[in-house]
Design a protein around this motif. Structure first.
Motif, short mmCIF file in Angstrom:
data_model
loop_
_atom_site.label_atom_id
_atom_site.label_comp_id
_atom_site.label_asym_id
_atom_site.label_seq_id
_atom_site.Cartn_x
_atom_site.Cartn_y
_atom_site.Cartn_z
N TYR A 192 0.89 -1.15 0.10
CA TYR A 192 -0.01 -0.08 -0.02
C TYR A 192 0.96 1.34 0.04
O TYR A 192 2.01 1.20 0.30
N ALA A 193 0.44 2.28 -0.56
CA ALA A 193 0.83 3.53 -0.54
C ALA A 193 -0.23 4.82 -0.10
O ALA A 193 -1.26 4.96 -0.98
N TYR A 194 -0.21 5.26 1.11
CA TYR A 194 -0.99 6.44 1.60
C TYR A 194 -0.23 7.69 1.66
O TYR A 194 0.82 8.01 1.96
N VAL A 195 -1.09 8.57 0.81
CA VAL A 195 -0.53 9.94 0.71
C VAL A 195 -1.49 11.03 0.86
O VAL A 195 -2.59 10.86 0.55
N THR A 196 -0.85 11.92 1.75
CA THR A 196 -1.80 13.00 2.39
C THR A 196 -0.97 14.18 1.80
O THR A 196 0.22 14.34 2.16
N THR A 197 -1.99 15.23 1.25
CA THR A 197 -1.17 16.43 0.98
C THR A 197 -2.46 17.44 0.85
O THR A 197 -3.45 17.19 0.49
N ALA A 198 -1.74 18.68 0.98
CA ALA A 198 -2.77 19.82 1.17
C ALA A 198 -2.94 20.28 -0.30
O ALA A 198 -4.09 20.88 -0.52
N TYR A 199 -1.95 20.33 -1.07
CA TYR A 199 -2.17 20.79 -2.41
C TYR A 199 -1.36 19.86 -3.32
O TYR A 199 -0.42 19.54 -3.39
N PHE A 200 -2.52 19.25 -4.24
CA PHE A 200 -2.01 18.31 -5.15
C PHE A 200 -2.20 18.64 -6.61
O PHE A 200 -3.43 18.95 -7.22
N VAL A 201 -0.97 19.12 -7.18
CA VAL A 201 -1.22 19.48 -8.70
C VAL A 201 0.09 18.45 -9.33
O VAL A 201 0.99 19.14 -9.61
N PRO A 202 -0.22 17.27 -9.40
CA PRO A 202 0.98 16.51 -9.75
C PRO A 202 1.71 16.48 -11.20
O PRO A 202 0.83 17.06 -12.29
N GLU A 253 -11.73 12.60 0.55
CA GLU A 253 -11.42 14.28 0.67
C GLU A 253 -11.87 14.27 2.17
O GLU A 253 -12.83 13.96 2.49
N LEU A 254 -11.09 15.16 2.98
CA LEU A 254 -11.23 15.23 4.26
C LEU A 254 -12.20 16.29 4.42
O LEU A 254 -12.23 17.31 4.01
N GLU A 255 -13.31 15.81 5.37
CA GLU A 255 -14.28 16.71 5.61
C GLU A 255 -14.18 17.57 7.00
O GLU A 255 -13.80 16.78 7.86
N GLY A 256 -14.73 18.56 7.32
CA GLY A 256 -14.74 19.06 8.37
C GLY A 256 -13.52 19.67 9.13
O GLY A 256 -13.38 20.18 10.15
N ALA A 257 -12.57 19.76 8.21
CA ALA A 257 -11.23 20.54 8.68
C ALA A 257 -10.48 20.94 7.39
O ALA A 257 -10.74 20.15 6.20
N LEU A 258 -9.76 21.79 7.43
CA LEU A 258 -8.93 22.46 6.31
C LEU A 258 -7.40 21.66 6.33
O LEU A 258 -6.72 21.68 7.19
N LEU A 259 -7.36 20.81 5.48
CA LEU A 259 -6.03 19.85 5.49
C LEU A 259 -4.99 20.66 5.15
O LEU A 259 -4.84 21.37 4.05
N HIS A 260 -3.93 20.45 5.93
CA HIS A 260 -2.66 21.34 5.54
C HIS A 260 -1.34 20.25 5.87
O HIS A 260 -0.38 20.57 5.70
N ALA A 261 -1.66 18.97 6.15
CA ALA A 261 -0.60 17.99 6.53
C ALA A 261 -0.03 17.45 4.97
O ALA A 261 -0.52 17.64 3.92
N LYS A 262 1.15 17.28 5.16
CA LYS A 262 1.88 16.45 3.93
C LYS A 262 2.87 15.40 4.65
O LYS A 262 3.95 15.45 5.09
#
Length: 342
Positions: A192-202, A253-262
């Motif tokens: 598996y590969a789990y990726v979290t990012t605030a801004y995603f423009v690959p 898509e994370l709901e209820g919070a502004l995602l800023h983690a990387k």
């Protein structure tokens, strides 16, 4: 201390007060902040720091007359704190009151105070020396005044069982080391590969890595924001959803919070936490910093955090995604044309 943004608010003033107090106690404080990220912070905010003896350095001043070299560009997006050469903090957290309403707080959020979701890391061990070297390299490159030796590099023994690496990237370099490292990890993923990012423009390389991993049976999950502080970036991000979903990549898509983690977690043993987003801005124009951690124990903690975020997220399905309005698709296409500037 090195930060992209320090704000003239309750949290920013508390940090400033502590730094001033430590300076008065004889602890030499060296502080770098980005001129754009802290653009709304008045110069008066920094005067008490300077008056107390804190060494303050503005990264790439916006004022053309203050530029240290012609046509100097780039932002210092790093978030780094090194204490006594023995403890380092690195991650996505800026110095701002927005984190006072973080996603794990007990008080209910209001419309005016949306919670922020971020990840930061405290590190001890020999790798702290490498983080401090990255700070000092930036200080020197930005023509900061010579720093008096304060035993910057104490001898540090081993801590814990994980292998940790400090990775910095800069627009002055021919490529982003953290980006290349992440691509290698995704291309090597087996389960598996789990990726979290605030801004995603690959870019094409990241798109190929994510799709390739999913197509060979790897469970690829992207945790992205439901809402953000940049609608243009959000629309550009959405332009890639169809291609990724069609390849088998799962998007939440994370709901209820502004995602800023990387962050990223590969196969439960390779992790990274830092300031680097997965967009062209981080890839080509920003100074970034990340910690890469090899270890199953830490990977277990990372997976628990990711699983907790998934509980607060909405799974995007290809069938429903293709039902979005034509006007939305036009906005996404228009934003994607500006991808390299976002």
């Amino acid at each position: 201390m090195e930060t992209y943004s320090i704000e003239d608010d309750e949290v920013g003033r508390r940090f400033a007060a502590v730094l001033i107090e430590k300076q008065k106690q004889g602890v030499q404080v060296n502080f770098i902040y980005d001129s754009i990220g802290s653009g709304n912070t008045p110069e008066e905010f920094f005067k008490p720091l300077l008056d107390s003896g804190v060494n303050v350095l503005k990264f790439n001043p916006i004022n053309p007359l203050a530029l240290r070299k012609k046509f100097e560009v780039g932002r210092d997006h790093r978030k780094l704190l090194v204490v006594d050469g023995q403890i380092a903090f690195v991650g996505g957290v800026n110095i701002s009151s927005v984190y006072s309403s973080g996603s794990f707080r007990s008080k209910p959020r209001t419309k005016d105070t949306p919670p922020w979701r971020d990840t930061h890391l405290r590190i001890e061990g020999p790798v702290v020396t490498d983080f401090q070297k990255l700070f000092l390299a930036t200080w020197e490159k930005q023509k900061g005044k010579p720093l008096a030796s304060k035993s910057f590099f104490p001898r540090i023994g081993r801590r814990g069982n994980e292998v940790v690496r400090a990775i910095g990237s800069s627009p002055d370099e021919s490529y982003s080391l953290i980006y290349v490292t992440l691509l290698s990890a995704i291309n090597s993923a087996e389960t598996y590969a789990y990726v979290t990012t605030a801004y995603f423009v690959p870019d094409p390389g990241l798109l190929a890595a994510l799709k390739g991993a999913a197509q060979r049976g790897v469970d690829v999950r992207l945790l992205l924001p439901d809402k953000t502080d940049s609608n243009l970036v959000l629309y550009a991000s959405h332009a890639y959803y169809d291609e990724l979903l069609s390849a088998g990549v799962k998007i939440y898509e994370l709901e209820g919070a502004l995602l800023h983690a990387k962050t990223a977690l590969i196969d439960g043993v390779w992790s990274t936490i830092g300031s680097t987003n997965l967009d062209w801005l981080s890839l080509e124009h920003n100074q970034e910093i990340n910690a890469v951690i090899l270890g199953q124990e830490f990977g277990t903690q990372m997976k628990a955090l990711f699983d907790e975020d998934i509980k607060s997220s909405r799974l995007v399905t290809l069938e429903k995604w293709r039902q979005r309005p034509i006007l939305t698709r036009i906005k996404e296409f228009g934003a994607s044309l500006l991808a390299r500037q976002l």
